[in-house]
Design an enzyme around this catalytic site. Structure first.
Site, PDB file in Angstrom:
ATOM      1  N   GLN A 100       0.726  -1.124   0.043  1.00  0.00           N
ATOM      2  CA  GLN A 100      -0.269  -0.285   0.073  1.00  0.00           C
ATOM      3  C   GLN A 100       0.897   1.197  -0.224  1.00  0.00           C
ATOM      4  O   GLN A 100       0.393   2.411  -0.194  1.00  0.00           O
ATOM      5  CB  GLN A 100      -0.401   0.030   1.200  1.00  0.00           C
ATOM      6  CG  GLN A 100      -1.990  -1.235   1.219  1.00  0.00           C
ATOM      7  CD  GLN A 100      -2.228  -1.177   3.211  1.00  0.00           C
ATOM      8  OE1 GLN A 100      -3.376  -0.241   2.247  1.00  0.00           O
ATOM      9  NE2 GLN A 100      -1.657  -1.631   3.620  1.00  0.00           N
ATOM     10  N   HIS A 120      -0.996   2.260  -4.592  1.00  0.00           N
ATOM     11  CA  HIS A 120      -2.122   2.542  -4.408  1.00  0.00           C
ATOM     12  C   HIS A 120      -1.230   4.201  -5.112  1.00  0.00           C
ATOM     13  O   HIS A 120      -1.367   5.135  -4.143  1.00  0.00           O
ATOM     14  CB  HIS A 120      -1.581   3.436  -3.284  1.00  0.00           C
ATOM     15  CG  HIS A 120      -2.744   2.573  -1.722  1.00  0.00           C
ATOM     16  ND1 HIS A 120      -3.030   2.368  -0.992  1.00  0.00           N
ATOM     17  CD2 HIS A 120      -4.201   2.051  -2.675  1.00  0.00           C
ATOM     18  CE1 HIS A 120      -3.736   1.638   0.084  1.00  0.00           C
ATOM     19  NE2 HIS A 120      -4.827   1.571  -1.357  1.00  0.00           N
TER      20      HIS A 120
END
Ligand code: BV8
Ligand code: ZN
Length: 242
Positions: A100, A120
């Site tokens: 992430q 992300h």
């Protein structure tokens, strides 16, 4: 650290044919990169809410503030070094690292591009907010301020996924496949509160994978753990691969 649990975690990983790691901001905390949670508690960056700053609404409200916030984060990433957890993961040939995190410390620890899936996006790039296709790498040590897209005149913004924005489809598909097919998922330094990313842990579990968690405190994924190791990633992760 409970030596029995550590041994158990290491055995699961060495017996696994298809290992995947799933990491969050806690993987890079010992490298000096503040976690989101620290920031939420008015941490290193700003009194403003990172949930607000990392959103299209926040950018529309005050694009200069958002770019200054990213500039501060970019400079801290530039000064950071990979820690022993990054290096232990990078040295596992064939292991996929779903992260992430938007910084490049796993790459700088030696993980090859294909091994790392950034759900992300990347703080090391800017792209056109109107998605005209323009994007460029930026210098983390001398980050740009707010500027317009040379293609279409709309503003450029960091190449990350903001709250309310969808994840890059190709990265998401690769991460879903890897987590659904793995037989061991090593979850490192994530509160497991951000979706749809956090859903990958349950997906791996339902696919029959054993779940090992390394975190300094219990998290939203604790109930899914076969082995939960409470402590620092930089200390525990290298021990799991001895
Ligand atoms: C989307 C980039 C929809 C920006 C980030 C259900 C399904 C789908 C969406 C939602 C849903 N419910 C809610 C949503 C909306 C939202 C969401 O999840 N909100 C949460 C807060 C409830 N999700 C979204 O908006 C996502 N988009 O769903 O779009 C859509 C669908 C179709 C079409 C259009 C739209 C996008 C989410 C991505 C947001 N961007 N980052 C930037 O970084 O600037 S997420 C951001 O927060 C970080 O990247 C990071 O990933 C995340 C924080 O999570 P962690 O990494 O876990 O970090 P945290 O600080 O929380 O925890 C750190 C942990 O480490 C702690 O537990 C700590 O104890 C531990 N730790 C600390 N030190 C150490 C350690 N552990 C080990 N060792 C240490 N040394
Ligand atoms: Zn453009």
């Amino acid at each position: 650290m409970n030596p029995e649990l550590l041994k158990r975690g290491g055995e699961i990983l060495s017996a696994a044919a298809r290992k995947v790691s799933f990491s969050g901001a806690g993987l890079s905390a010992e490298s000096g990169v503040a976690t989101f949670r620290d920031a939420k508690s008015g941490g290193l960056w700003t009194k403003d809410d990172p949930m607000r700053l990392a959103s299209p609404e926040g950018f529309a409200d005050d694009p200069n503030l958002v770019m200054d916030w990213y500039a501060a984060r970019r400079r801290s990433v530039a000064e950071a070094e990979p820690n022993p957890a990054h290096r232990a993961l990078a040295s596992q040939t064939g292991m996929i690292h779903v992260t992430q995190n938007v910084e490049d410390l796993l790459h700088r620890a030696g993980a090859c591009g294909e091994q790392v899936i950034q759900l992300h996006g990347s703080i090391a790039r800017d792209h056109c907010h109107a998605r005209c296709g323009f994007e460029e790498a930026i210098d983390l040590a001398n980050p740009p301020t707010l500027r317009d897209c040379p293609n279409c005149g709309q503003p450029l913004r960091p190449g990350v996924v903001w709250f309310g924005e969808s994840l890059p489809p190709e990265a998401w598909q690769r991460a879903e496949d890897a987590c659904a097919e793995c037989d061991a998922l090593l979850v490192i330094g994530t509160s497991a509160e951000v979706y749809p990313a956090a859903g990958l842990i349950g997906l791996a579990k339902s696919g029959g994978a054993r779940i090992i968690i390394v975190n300094t405190e219990p998290s939203g994924a604790s109930h899914l753990a076969d082995v939960e190791l409470i402590g620092k990633a930089g200390e525990i992760v290298p021990e799991l691969f001895l």
